[in-house]
Design a protein around this motif. Sequence first.
Motif, PDB file in Angstrom:
ATOM      1  N   ILE A   1       2.742 -49.352   1.281  1.00  0.00           N
ATOM      2  CA  ILE A   1       2.213 -48.203   0.314  1.00  0.00           C
ATOM      3  C   ILE A   1       1.219 -47.649   0.735  1.00  0.00           C
ATOM      4  O   ILE A   1       0.620 -46.536   0.635  1.00  0.00           O
ATOM      5  N   GLU A   2       0.108 -48.558   1.193  1.00  0.00           N
ATOM      6  CA  GLU A   2      -1.453 -48.231   1.367  1.00  0.00           C
ATOM      7  C   GLU A   2      -1.114 -47.135   2.921  1.00  0.00           C
ATOM      8  O   GLU A   2      -2.018 -46.263   2.867  1.00  0.00           O
ATOM      9  N   VAL A   3      -0.353 -47.728   3.634  1.00  0.00           N
ATOM     10  CA  VAL A   3      -0.466 -47.154   4.977  1.00  0.00           C
ATOM     11  C   VAL A   3       0.192 -45.552   4.597  1.00  0.00           C
ATOM     12  O   VAL A   3      -0.508 -44.524   5.067  1.00  0.00           O
ATOM     13  N   LYS A   4       1.150 -45.421   3.935  1.00  0.00           N
ATOM     14  CA  LYS A   4       1.506 -44.127   3.551  1.00  0.00           C
ATOM     15  C   LYS A   4       0.821 -43.283   2.768  1.00  0.00           C
ATOM     16  O   LYS A   4       0.485 -42.051   3.056  1.00  0.00           O
ATOM     17  N   ALA A   5      -0.075 -44.107   1.740  1.00  0.00           N
ATOM     18  CA  ALA A   5      -1.094 -43.262   1.163  1.00  0.00           C
ATOM     19  C   ALA A   5      -1.958 -42.681   1.965  1.00  0.00           C
ATOM     20  O   ALA A   5      -2.818 -41.572   1.606  1.00  0.00           O
ATOM     21  N   ASN A   6      -2.612 -43.290   2.965  1.00  0.00           N
ATOM     22  CA  ASN A   6      -3.628 -42.852   3.677  1.00  0.00           C
ATOM     23  C   ASN A   6      -3.328 -41.914   4.605  1.00  0.00           C
ATOM     24  O   ASN A   6      -4.033 -41.125   5.331  1.00  0.00           O
ATOM     25  N   PHE A   7      -1.921 -41.795   5.144  1.00  0.00           N
ATOM     26  CA  PHE A   7      -1.309 -40.905   5.999  1.00  0.00           C
ATOM     27  C   PHE A   7      -1.385 -39.367   5.592  1.00  0.00           C
ATOM     28  O   PHE A   7      -1.026 -39.053   4.509  1.00  0.00           O
ATOM     29  N   LYS A   8      -1.875 -38.369   6.296  1.00  0.00           N
ATOM     30  CA  LYS A   8      -2.040 -36.969   6.127  1.00  0.00           C
ATOM     31  C   LYS A   8      -1.174 -36.489   7.208  1.00  0.00           C
ATOM     32  O   LYS A   8      -1.552 -36.303   8.277  1.00  0.00           O
ATOM     33  N   PRO A   9      -0.004 -35.794   7.054  1.00  0.00           N
ATOM     34  CA  PRO A   9       0.904 -35.392   7.971  1.00  0.00           C
ATOM     35  C   PRO A   9       0.337 -34.167   8.456  1.00  0.00           C
ATOM     36  O   PRO A   9      -0.240 -33.318   7.940  1.00  0.00           O
ATOM     37  N   LEU A  10       0.598 -33.954   9.784  1.00  0.00           N
ATOM     38  CA  LEU A  10       0.068 -33.011  10.707  1.00  0.00           C
ATOM     39  C   LEU A  10       0.950 -31.746  10.499  1.00  0.00           C
ATOM     40  O   LEU A  10       0.866 -30.358  10.442  1.00  0.00           O
ATOM     41  N   MET A  11       2.326 -31.951   9.942  1.00  0.00           N
ATOM     42  CA  MET A  11       3.455 -31.298   9.871  1.00  0.00           C
ATOM     43  C   MET A  11       4.425 -31.670   8.733  1.00  0.00           C
ATOM     44  O   MET A  11       4.537 -32.952   8.811  1.00  0.00           O
ATOM     45  N   THR A  12       4.662 -30.986   7.993  1.00  0.00           N
ATOM     46  CA  THR A  12       5.859 -31.501   7.145  1.00  0.00           C
ATOM     47  C   THR A  12       7.186 -31.309   7.966  1.00  0.00           C
ATOM     48  O   THR A  12       7.107 -30.708   9.127  1.00  0.00           O
ATOM     49  N   LYS A  13       8.388 -31.797   7.499  1.00  0.00           N
ATOM     50  CA  LYS A  13       9.396 -31.676   8.355  1.00  0.00           C
ATOM     51  C   LYS A  13      10.026 -30.062   8.291  1.00  0.00           C
ATOM     52  O   LYS A  13      10.434 -29.710   9.513  1.00  0.00           O
ATOM     53  N   GLU A  14       9.706 -29.433   7.160  1.00  0.00           N
ATOM     54  CA  GLU A  14      10.085 -27.920   7.251  1.00  0.00           C
ATOM     55  C   GLU A  14       9.260 -27.230   8.117  1.00  0.00           C
ATOM     56  O   GLU A  14       9.718 -26.480   9.008  1.00  0.00           O
ATOM     57  N   GLU A  15       7.758 -27.698   8.209  1.00  0.00           N
ATOM     58  CA  GLU A  15       6.820 -26.856   8.964  1.00  0.00           C
ATOM     59  C   GLU A  15       7.370 -27.254  10.607  1.00  0.00           C
ATOM     60  O   GLU A  15       7.399 -26.313  11.591  1.00  0.00           O
ATOM     61  N   TYR A  16       7.711 -28.456  10.980  1.00  0.00           N
ATOM     62  CA  TYR A  16       8.200 -28.960  12.281  1.00  0.00           C
ATOM     63  C   TYR A  16       9.042 -28.019  12.827  1.00  0.00           C
ATOM     64  O   TYR A  16       9.275 -27.630  13.828  1.00  0.00           O
TER      65      TYR A  16
END
Length: 436
Positions: free
Chosen positions: A414-429
Amino acid sequence: MASREELKRMACEAIDKNREKVIEIGDSIFAEPELGYKEFKTAEKVKKAMDEIGLKYESEVAITGIVAPLKGKKSNARLAVMGELDAVVAPEHRCADKITGAAHSCGHNCMIAALMGVAYAFQNTGIMEELSGDIVLMAVPAEEYVEIEYRNELKKQGKIHFLGGKQEFIKLGAMDDIDMMIMQHSTPNDARGLCGIPNAGNNGFMGKLIRYIGKEAHSGGAPHLGINALNAATLGLTAVHMQRETFQDKDSIRVHPIITKGGDLVNVVPADVRIETYIRGANMEAIIDADKKVSRAFKAGGDAVGAETVITDLPGYLPMNLNYDLMDIMYENMIDLFGKDKVEYEGAHMSGSTDAGDVSYIMPTMQSRIFGITGVGHSSNYEISDKELAYIGAAKCLAMTAIDLLYGEAEKAIEVKANFKPLMTKEEYLKVWGKL
């Protein structure tokens, strides 16, 4: 409730108990290599091994892929553990397929061996009942971005959208309910005697098909009536080489074209010549800049002799977006397993590429490196020299890391996920990269 360390001990004991099975599937896949989106025998071996332990799975995901979920006592997080099914081409390798030239000269057989080791660690051992998250085992096709023309035909036929397997998993929705992904890749031994590295950066790249269309004529009797597409290719390749001094070292640009068709008959002026290439780089800005130069150079070859130049750009793989939270966890487990002097925290940037980079833009991703190989990657002398490390040690590292992530209430995950800022969403990708 068992302690975290007790669960790790149980997982490692289960892997050791099934040691011969792990080695058997790793060796069997090594002996029968298959290229991407053609790994039918390899997939059958994985399914048979999963059937033997009662593991339920979905097959034929992206043609040959397999997805096998393991349920925890809660589903606070979902962790994907991946391995790759395909081989590369190294026709002189002792285990190369006599027809296709495929050989496991990149260690993907080690990945599947380790993946099955993780399956043995968690299926029927009671460990999943102690974890607050799910583990989803994924055997993924087509990591090696080869046979570009063949795969582009599959794309035209609607059988795939992306040329890489993990990319296709994203497109098909196989990653939609996944929070993070971990995997490992075997790597050749080095003089330091290391056993593992938690992660290392990788280049991204764009794929490219170039076709020169000339005009046929008798090459001996009337070559002046033709347009020589091979001459166009020669000039285009030379023009590409002239660009190399403009590539900056910091961008790790690599351009390495091959001619896949050089004409039809020796006594006919070549009118159909085809080239495949990558444009690799450490960041997308540099890749796009180099791609413009390469396209301009190839087009110049056609213009010079009056041939038509048809360039098809294809989405390759994105550069690896390193996740230090996952690296930290894997690092500690590598130290526990191998000893601190046998582990380097972060290796040098790798100029090769992987579609794990695409996953890393969307979710926390880690591809650790485990040693145990002799020879050169993608070559005829590549061998698994230490199966205890490349198969068994890799499986234990992945299983131990999964336990750390999902133990308790899956706080770490949960912590790893909370700290992560995606560079793209799936839709953007899919919009930006998928329709390059």
